[in-house]
Design an enzyme around this catalytic site. Structure first.
Site, PDB file in Angstrom:
ATOM      1  N   TYR A 142       0.845  -1.205   0.000  1.00  6.57           N
ATOM      2  CA  TYR A 142       0.000   0.000   0.000  1.00  6.57           C
ATOM      3  C   TYR A 142       0.872   1.244   0.000  1.00  6.57           C
ATOM      4  O   TYR A 142       0.620   2.190  -0.760  1.00  6.57           O
ATOM      5  CB  TYR A 142      -0.919  -0.020   1.221  1.00  6.57           C
ATOM      6  CG  TYR A 142      -1.813   1.193   1.332  1.00  6.57           C
ATOM      7  CD1 TYR A 142      -2.946   1.321   0.533  1.00  6.57           C
ATOM      8  CD2 TYR A 142      -1.536   2.219   2.234  1.00  6.57           C
ATOM      9  CE1 TYR A 142      -3.778   2.429   0.630  1.00  6.57           C
ATOM     10  CE2 TYR A 142      -2.364   3.324   2.343  1.00  6.57           C
ATOM     11  CZ  TYR A 142      -3.474   3.427   1.539  1.00  6.57           C
ATOM     12  OH  TYR A 142      -4.291   4.533   1.636  1.00  6.57           O
ATOM     13  N   LYS A 146       0.993   4.223  -2.907  1.00  9.90           N
ATOM     14  CA  LYS A 146       0.728   5.636  -2.648  1.00  9.90           C
ATOM     15  C   LYS A 146       1.953   6.505  -2.922  1.00  9.90           C
ATOM     16  O   LYS A 146       1.810   7.661  -3.339  1.00  9.90           O
ATOM     17  CB  LYS A 146       0.223   5.823  -1.219  1.00  9.90           C
ATOM     18  CG  LYS A 146      -1.161   5.200  -0.991  1.00  9.90           C
ATOM     19  CD  LYS A 146      -2.214   5.757  -1.961  1.00  9.90           C
ATOM     20  CE  LYS A 146      -3.597   5.220  -1.707  1.00  9.90           C
ATOM     21  NZ  LYS A 146      -4.616   5.797  -2.602  1.00  9.90           N
TER      22      LYS A 146
END
Length: 269
Positions: A142, A146
Site C-alpha cells: 500500500y 501511494k
C-alpha cells in the site's frame, strides 16, 4: 501560465470509488455546489466501474461524454488498503492494490486528459495518502502504491503544466472510513473524517495546488523527515504506535473488508 477557472456550478465531475467514504462525501459536496456528478464504483453506484480495467474505465467515461459532452474534473478516488506482513501477503492481493491504487489513476488520466488538453481546461485530483510520504509497517505494498500515486501526480502535472490542465494530489492522514475498519486510530496519529478530505478535493479546483495534505499541518512532513535523525524518528514512531497495522488490528471487525479485496483479486485472475 494561470489555469483557466472552472465554475463548479454546471461543471461535469467524475468521481471513482464514489459509493461510500471519501468518494461519496466528495460527490455530495460537488453536487451541493451545483456540479453534475457522475459516480463510478464496483457496487452501489450509478455506473459500475472497475478502475483496474481500461475497458471498464473507457465504458464509464464514454457514457459520461456521450451524455454530457465533456469532463471538467476527474477525481481518482478509488483505493484499497490491505494490512498485514509483507512476506505473507498474497501476490494477487498485492497486484490488486497496485492495480486499483496506481493503474486506476493511469487509466483515468490517459482516458480523460486528451479531451481536457484539447479544450485547454480541466482538473484532475488523485487521492493519494500520507502513506505516500510516511512508511508504515504492515502496509508495505500500500505504501508503494501511494508513493507511486504521489510521484505520478507530480510528473503528469509537470508534463502538462502549459496546457491549462492541472493535477493535484490530495494526501489524507488516517481517515475514518471502511478502509480503516478494525484499525485503532488516534494515539498520536492525526485522523480526519471523509468530509474533511472532500473539502480539500473541492477546494483544489480553485487553488490548483500540486499537493494538499489533510490536515494541512502535515505539509511540512518532507522537511521534518529530512531533518530529524533516524533514531529520533524511530522513537517518535514507537510513541505513536506505528506498528499497529501489524499488532493491533481487530481482524473480526476488518474481515469483511479484507475479504472484499481478496474477492476482487480472484475476479482479476
Amino acid at each position: 501560465m494561470p489555469y483557466p477557472k472552472i465554475e463548479l456550478d454546471g461543471a461535469v465531475v467524475v468521481v471513482t470509488g464514489g459509493a461510500r467514504g471519501i468518494g461519496k462525501a466528495t460527490a455530495d459536496l460537488f453536487t451541493a455546489r451545483g456540479a453534475t456528478v457522475c459516480v463510478g464504483d464496483l457496487d452501489g453506484a450509478p455506473y459500475r466501474l472497475d478502475v483496474t480495467s481500461r475497458d471498464s474505465f473507457l465504458e464509464f467515461t464514454g457514457a459520461v461524454l456521450d451524455r454530457f459532452g465533456r469532463i471538467d474534473i476527474l477525481v481518482n478516488n478509488a483505493g484499497v488498503m490491505p494490512l498485514g506482513g509483507f512476506v505473507s501477503e498474497a501476490d494477487a492481493v498485492s497486484a490488486t492494490t497496485l492495480g486499483v491504487n496506481v493503474w486506476g489513476l493511469i487509466h483515468g488520466m490517459r482516458l480523460v486528459l486528451p479531451d481536457m488538453i484539447e479544450r485547454g481546461s480541466g482538473h484532475v485530483v488523485n487521492v493519494a495518502s500520507m502513506a505516500g510520504k510516511l512508511v508504515v509497517p504492515g502496509m508495505a505494498v500500500y505504501n508503494a502504491s501511494k508513493f507511486a500515486a504521489v510521484g505520478l501526480s507530480a510528473a503528469v502535472r509537470e508534463e502538462y503544466r502549459d496546457t491549462g490542465v492541472s493535477v493535484t494530489a490530495v494526501l489524507p492522514s488516517a481517515v475514518r472510513t471502511r478502509l480503516a475498519s478494525g484499525v485503532p486510530l488516534g494515539h498520536g496519529m492525526p485522523t480526519v473524517d471523509p468530509v474533511d478530505v472532500a473539502k480539500a478535493i473541492v477546494g483544489s479546483v480553485d487553488n490548483r495546488r500540486a499537493e494538499i495534505t489533510v490536515p494541512r499541518y502535515l505539509a511540512g512532513w518532507d522537511l521534518l523527515n529530512a531533518a530529524i535523525p533516524e533514531p529520533v524518528m524511530r522513537l517518535g514512531r514507537k510513541l505513536i504506535g506505528d506498528r499497529r497495522a501489524l499488532t493491533s488490528v481487530e481482524h473480526d471487525v476488518r474481515a469483511a473488508y479484507e475479504e472484499s479485496i481478496r474477492a476482487q483479486a480472484r475476479e482479476a485472475k
